[in-house]
Design an enzyme around this catalytic site. Structure first.
Site, mmCIF file in Angstrom:
data_model
loop_
_atom_site.group_PDB
_atom_site.id
_atom_site.type_symbol
_atom_site.label_atom_id
_atom_site.label_comp_id
_atom_site.label_asym_id
_atom_site.label_seq_id
_atom_site.Cartn_x
_atom_site.Cartn_y
_atom_site.Cartn_z
ATOM 1 N N HIS A 175 8.931 -26.486 -1.700
ATOM 2 C CA HIS A 175 8.292 -27.589 -2.422
ATOM 3 C C HIS A 175 7.108 -27.096 -3.249
ATOM 4 C CE1 HIS A 175 10.700 -30.565 -0.145
ATOM 5 N NE2 HIS A 175 10.761 -29.541 0.680
ATOM 6 N N GLU A 200 0.821 -1.214 0.000
ATOM 7 C CA GLU A 200 0.000 0.000 0.000
ATOM 8 C C GLU A 200 0.856 1.266 0.000
ATOM 9 O OE1 GLU A 200 -2.982 0.176 3.117
ATOM 10 O OE2 GLU A 200 -4.396 -0.968 1.925
ATOM 11 N N LYS A 215 -14.309 -0.132 -3.785
ATOM 12 C CA LYS A 215 -15.428 0.249 -2.916
ATOM 13 C C LYS A 215 -16.523 0.916 -3.733
ATOM 14 C CE LYS A 215 -12.541 1.065 1.146
ATOM 15 N NZ LYS A 215 -11.979 2.047 2.051
HETATM 16 O O1 PA5 Z 1 -3.573 1.066 5.824
HETATM 17 C C1 PA5 Z 1 -4.728 1.455 5.734
HETATM 18 O O2 PA5 Z 1 -5.022 2.629 5.952
HETATM 19 C C2 PA5 Z 1 -5.868 0.513 5.380
HETATM 20 O O3 PA5 Z 1 -5.447 -0.768 5.126
HETATM 21 C C3 PA5 Z 1 -6.871 0.482 6.511
HETATM 22 O O4 PA5 Z 1 -6.207 0.079 7.682
HETATM 23 C C4 PA5 Z 1 -8.021 -0.451 6.230
HETATM 24 O O5 PA5 Z 1 -8.648 -0.090 5.041
HETATM 25 C C5 PA5 Z 1 -9.041 -0.409 7.372
HETATM 26 O O6 PA5 Z 1 -9.509 0.892 7.548
HETATM 27 P P1 PA5 Z 1 -10.283 1.332 8.821
HETATM 28 O O7 PA5 Z 1 -9.428 1.146 10.010
HETATM 29 O O8 PA5 Z 1 -10.629 2.758 8.591
HETATM 30 O O9 PA5 Z 1 -11.532 0.461 8.924
#
Ligand code: PA5
Length: 443
Positions: A306, A285, A420
């Protein structure tokens, strides 16, 4: 024994003055707060900012949950899930479920998927157990954990009544915004705050990770102490030769620029498997944007030799490998001699499994290097809370440096919105009428 060692000699990367300066400049940029995404830098000094009162509050809440429930369900996804899962698995005996005398409540996870079967089987499994839940969402609006929370909240309220339910539900969310915050305030749940300036994937050392870990019996003081050690060891002004996060980031950057586009993180300790998953989110990310970034992949060894071993040895030469090596196991198991020796393994008699595992590790490292897969080695003395805390912060700091070296904003994730929008349009969410028509026409 040092808490973490890094060996990049088998990566083939030579640290030129330019490369060193570029890594140190990225580290300085992080500390200056002037780089991209600078409203999400709260994780940098987070370990040293955690005081005893904060840890006491987390431990006190954990003690309440531990006293009330033999199963605590943690609800969250992405950064609100992966850190706790990773550290808990690293620190737990995977066969604990078979032990009749349990020291700690079982921590289970929900809200990291929308699988009907997962939810049905989870709710079925906890039927005969006392339960509590920790619901974690920074935004407070994420669909997956919100759905799971609806179901689990209803079950807790049905079983224990609305009043008692309040003491079995803990919310970890934004200090002011989001549906979860509103609900937690209305219902009077115990609440912990995720700081505004700490993004989800950098939040494992906030209550997001600390509370589930304390419930699961992890020594969170030691975890934070390990992270503090690494915070100091990678701070601004630490020379490149001493700054392991800068060295790891520089090595990755040089490998990426030489055509190595995929990094495989692996370990010979299966308990660390979910550290890989946490790391994949952190790096995927943070770096994967603007058409750039190393693709983070993972293996668990020797199992994956393996399966993935063939590709790593002889597939496309776009890979490099980072191995987390554990110097000392917690137990001792030896291979015994066997009179018949039908399996021909008497040459191993008297040897510890650890010694054999280490020889596998060394043999694989050399084979992969010979096959054109550069190797980075991270060594921790043992799997304990302190070393894991240091490892988490090491990866976080190196990730921030890597993102700036690559020229991306490591602290946003605009790409995760696309799915989303489509999902909401397909589900006819109010406000998505136009998108709904458009996407349905494409089906
Ligand atoms: O790193 C990030 O920001 C995302 O992976 C969030 O942690 C994830 O989408 C969960 O979001 P939230 O804590 O707002 O539910």
């Amino acid at each position: 024994m040092e808490i973490l060692k890094l060996n990049t000699t088998k990566s083939g990367v030579a640290f030129s003055e330019e490369l060193k300066q570029s890594a140190l400049a990225a580290n300085s940029l992080l500390h200056s707060g002037k780089g991209a995404g600078n409203d999400f830098l709260g994780w940098i000094n987070l370990p040293s900012s955690i005081d005893k009162a904060q840890l006491d509050a987390v431990n006190a809440c954990a003690a309440t949950l531990r006293a009330k429930a033999d199963v605590v369900i943690c609800i969250g996804i992405g950064g609100s899930y992966l850190g706790a899962k990773a550290v808990l698995d690293a620190m737990s005996n995977p066969f604990e479920l078979l032990h009749t005398e349990r020291k700690n409540p079982t921590v289970l996870f929900a809200g990291q998927n929308i699988s009907e079967d997962y939810m049905a089987e989870l709710m079925e499994a906890v039927k005969g157990h006392s339960i509590a839940t920790i619901v974690i969402s920074k935004s407070g609006t994420t669909t997956e954990p919100a759905i799971a929370f609806r179901i689990i909240k209803e079950e807790i309220e049905k079983r224990y009544g609305k009043e008692e339910a309040k003491s079995r539900i803990v919310a970890i969310t934004d200090k002011a915004r989001g549906a979860l915050k509103t609900l937690a305030t209305d219902e009077g749940y115990t609440t912990f705050v995720i700081p505004d300036d700490v993004g989800g994937r950098f939040s494992v050392l906030t209550p997001v990770g600390l509370l589930p870990l304390a419930v699961g019996g992890v020594d969170i003081e030691a975890l934070v102490a390990g992270a503090q050690t690494m915070e100091q060891a990678t701070a601004e002004g630490v020379a490149f030769e001493d700054n392991l996060a800068a060295q790891y980031a520089a090595t990755r950057y040089a490998l990426y620029n030489s055509g190595k586009k995929i990094e495989i993180l692996g370990s010979y300790e299966p308990k660390l498997q979910n550290i890989n998953e946490w790391w994949k989110q952190l790096y995927g990310e943070s770096e994967g944007k603007d058409g750039k970034g190393i693709f983070p992949a993972s293996v668990t060894l020797t199992a994956d030799l393996h399966s993935m071993g063939q590709y790593i040895q002889e597939g496309e030469r776009t890979l490099f490998e980072t191995i987390i090596s554990v110097e000392k196991p917690a137990h001792e198991v030896k291979v015994e001699s066997d009179d018949a020796n039908l399996d021909g393994l008497n040459f191993l008699a008297g040897k510890r499994l650890h010694e054999i595992n280490k020889m596998a590790e060394l043999g694989v490292q050399l084979a992969h290097i010979d096959g054109g897969v550069p190797n980075i080695l991270i060594q921790i003395p043992a799997i304990n809370a302190q070393a894991i805390g240091a490892l988490l912060y090491f990866f976080e700091k190196a990730c921030g440096i890597s993102g700036y070296m690559l020229g991306v904003n490591p602290f946003n994730q605009p790409g995760v919105e696309a799915y989303k929008r489509n999902m909401f349009a397909l589900l006819d969410k109010p406000g998505y009428e136009e998108e709904s028509k458009a996407i349905k026409a494409r089906l």
